[in-house]
Design a protein around this motif. Structure first.
Motif, short mmCIF file in Angstrom:
data_model
loop_
_atom_site.label_atom_id
_atom_site.label_comp_id
_atom_site.label_asym_id
_atom_site.label_seq_id
_atom_site.Cartn_x
_atom_site.Cartn_y
_atom_site.Cartn_z
N SER A 1 0.84 -1.21 0.00
CA SER A 1 0.00 0.00 0.00
C SER A 1 0.86 1.25 0.00
O SER A 1 0.54 2.25 -0.66
CB SER A 1 -0.92 0.01 1.23
N ASP A 2 1.96 1.21 0.74
CA ASP A 2 2.89 2.34 0.81
C ASP A 2 3.87 2.34 -0.35
O ASP A 2 4.08 3.38 -1.01
CB ASP A 2 3.68 2.28 2.12
N LEU A 3 4.47 1.19 -0.62
CA LEU A 3 5.54 1.10 -1.61
C LEU A 3 5.08 1.51 -3.00
O LEU A 3 5.88 2.02 -3.80
CB LEU A 3 6.09 -0.33 -1.64
N SER A 4 3.80 1.31 -3.30
CA SER A 4 3.29 1.64 -4.63
C SER A 4 3.40 3.14 -4.95
O SER A 4 3.42 3.52 -6.11
CB SER A 4 1.83 1.19 -4.77
N PHE A 5 3.49 3.97 -3.93
CA PHE A 5 3.51 5.42 -4.14
C PHE A 5 4.92 5.98 -4.36
O PHE A 5 5.07 7.14 -4.78
CB PHE A 5 2.89 6.13 -2.93
N ILE A 6 5.96 5.21 -4.06
CA ILE A 6 7.31 5.77 -4.01
C ILE A 6 7.76 6.43 -5.32
O ILE A 6 8.15 7.61 -5.32
CB ILE A 6 8.34 4.71 -3.58
N PRO A 7 7.77 5.72 -6.46
CA PRO A 7 8.39 6.34 -7.64
C PRO A 7 7.73 7.62 -8.12
O PRO A 7 8.42 8.59 -8.45
CB PRO A 7 8.29 5.22 -8.69
N TRP A 8 6.39 7.67 -8.14
CA TRP A 8 5.75 8.89 -8.60
C TRP A 8 5.92 10.02 -7.58
O TRP A 8 6.10 11.19 -7.96
CB TRP A 8 4.27 8.67 -8.89
N ASN A 9 5.87 9.70 -6.29
CA ASN A 9 6.13 10.74 -5.29
C ASN A 9 7.54 11.29 -5.44
O ASN A 9 7.77 12.50 -5.36
CB ASN A 9 5.96 10.19 -3.87
N ASP A 10 8.49 10.40 -5.65
CA ASP A 10 9.88 10.81 -5.80
C ASP A 10 10.02 11.74 -7.01
O ASP A 10 10.69 12.78 -6.94
CB ASP A 10 10.75 9.56 -5.96
N PHE A 11 9.39 11.36 -8.11
CA PHE A 11 9.44 12.16 -9.33
C PHE A 11 8.83 13.54 -9.09
O PHE A 11 9.37 14.57 -9.51
CB PHE A 11 8.71 11.44 -10.45
N ALA A 12 7.68 13.57 -8.40
CA ALA A 12 7.01 14.84 -8.16
C ALA A 12 7.82 15.74 -7.25
O ALA A 12 7.98 16.94 -7.52
CB ALA A 12 5.62 14.58 -7.56
N ILE A 13 8.32 15.18 -6.16
CA ILE A 13 9.08 15.97 -5.19
C ILE A 13 10.32 16.59 -5.82
O ILE A 13 10.66 17.74 -5.57
CB ILE A 13 9.44 15.12 -3.97
N LYS A 14 10.98 15.81 -6.70
CA LYS A 14 12.23 16.28 -7.29
C LYS A 14 12.05 17.14 -8.52
O LYS A 14 12.94 17.94 -8.84
CB LYS A 14 13.10 15.06 -7.64
N GLY A 15 10.90 17.00 -9.23
CA GLY A 15 10.82 17.70 -10.49
C GLY A 15 9.53 18.41 -10.84
O GLY A 15 9.49 19.12 -11.86
N LEU A 16 8.48 18.25 -10.05
CA LEU A 16 7.19 18.81 -10.46
C LEU A 16 6.62 19.82 -9.48
O LEU A 16 5.52 20.34 -9.72
CB LEU A 16 6.17 17.67 -10.64
N LEU A 17 7.33 20.11 -8.41
CA LEU A 17 6.77 20.99 -7.38
C LEU A 17 7.68 22.18 -7.10
O LEU A 17 7.97 22.52 -5.96
CB LEU A 17 6.53 20.18 -6.09
N GLU A 18 8.09 22.82 -8.17
CA GLU A 18 8.93 24.00 -8.01
C GLU A 18 8.22 25.05 -7.16
O GLU A 18 7.04 25.35 -7.37
CB GLU A 18 9.26 24.59 -9.39
N GLY A 19 8.93 25.58 -6.19
CA GLY A 19 8.37 26.61 -5.33
C GLY A 19 7.57 26.08 -4.15
O GLY A 19 7.06 26.86 -3.35
N VAL A 20 7.45 24.74 -4.03
CA VAL A 20 6.72 24.14 -2.92
C VAL A 20 7.71 23.50 -1.96
O VAL A 20 8.54 22.68 -2.35
CB VAL A 20 5.73 23.06 -3.41
N ASN A 21 7.64 23.90 -0.69
CA ASN A 21 8.45 23.28 0.35
C ASN A 21 7.68 22.07 0.86
O ASN A 21 6.81 22.19 1.71
CB ASN A 21 8.74 24.27 1.48
N VAL A 22 8.00 20.90 0.32
CA VAL A 22 7.24 19.69 0.64
C VAL A 22 7.35 19.35 2.12
O VAL A 22 6.36 18.99 2.77
CB VAL A 22 7.70 18.51 -0.23
#
Length: 221
Positions: free
Chosen positions: A167-188
């Motif tokens: 349930s948790d592991l399924s989220f890792i790659p897309w979260n990683d991609f978003a945090i590193k490249g899709l959330l400019e200006g957002v302090n996660v």
């Protein structure tokens, strides 16, 4: 196709859904041979792949020790691996309630996280025109999904059963991609502290460390 390892995994060097399956294979100690399809050449639509996956997308898994059984759709693959190769339930549900909660989160990942994060990536990096309204829409959807996760994780360390599972592991790659490249200006870490803690804990798991190293090696090859 070599059958030296139990599984063949048709995947892509940058495709988060393929890496998600690889993480679960590593968690369960299963041997697999990745086949990285070249999307520019249309490998994913070639008959050598579509005979296993008529949708012509990745990932696709072939289980050579189960009569070359083939299965596609990343969360369906994860459920297959858990059902067949996790008898001790080390990363999968143990009770009926956990089982349905597991399905709940996997459906949310496949219908909520994956498509919205993928569309954000498309409109940010691949669409021939820069469409600000589309970029904003999908960035907001990323924030919405992370907000759902953060709210749940505010009261419990994991999504299901009090321990790290698929349930948790399924989220890792897309979260990683978003945090590193899709959330400019957002302090996660500031906006979603519970997601940051949860994601950071999973990032330290040996399976995830191994897959991150593989991603870097493939990118630099």
């Amino acid at each position: 196709m070599s059958h030296g390892k139990q599984f063949t995994l048709f995947t892509h060097k940058a495709g988060p859904n393929g890496w998600k399956v690889a993480i679960v294979l590593e968690e369960l100690g299963l041997s697999y041979e990745p086949v990285y399809l070249d999307f520019q050449k249309g490998d994913q639509k070639a008959e050598t792949h579509t005979k296993y996956n008529p949708n012509g997308r990745i990932p696709t898994l072939i289980d050579h020790k189960n009569g070359d059984f083939s299965i596609w759709e990343s969360d369906a693959i994860i459920l297959y691996l858990a059902a067949k190769y996790d008898p001790a339930h080390t990363i999968s549900a143990t009770t009926e309630a956990e089982r349905f909660t597991e399905l709940q989160w996997l459906f949310f990942q496949s219908s909520g996280q994956g498509p919205y994060f993928g569309q954000a990536a498309w409109f940010n990096f691949f669409h021939p025109e820069k469409i600000a309204s589309a970029q904003e829409r999908y960035k907001n959807e990323i924030l919405r999904v992370l907000g759902v996760l953060d709210g749940v994780l505010a009261t419990q360390p994991w999504l299901n059963g009090g321990r790290c599972t698929i349930s948790d592991l399924s989220f890792i790659p897309w979260n990683d991609f978003a945090i590193k490249g899709l959330l400019e200006g957002v302090n996660v870490a500031e906006k979603f502290p519970n997601v940051q803690r949860w994601h950071g804990t999973m990032a330290e798991r040996p399976s995830v460390v191994k897959i991150h190293a593989d991603q870097i090696a493939i990118k630099n090859a």
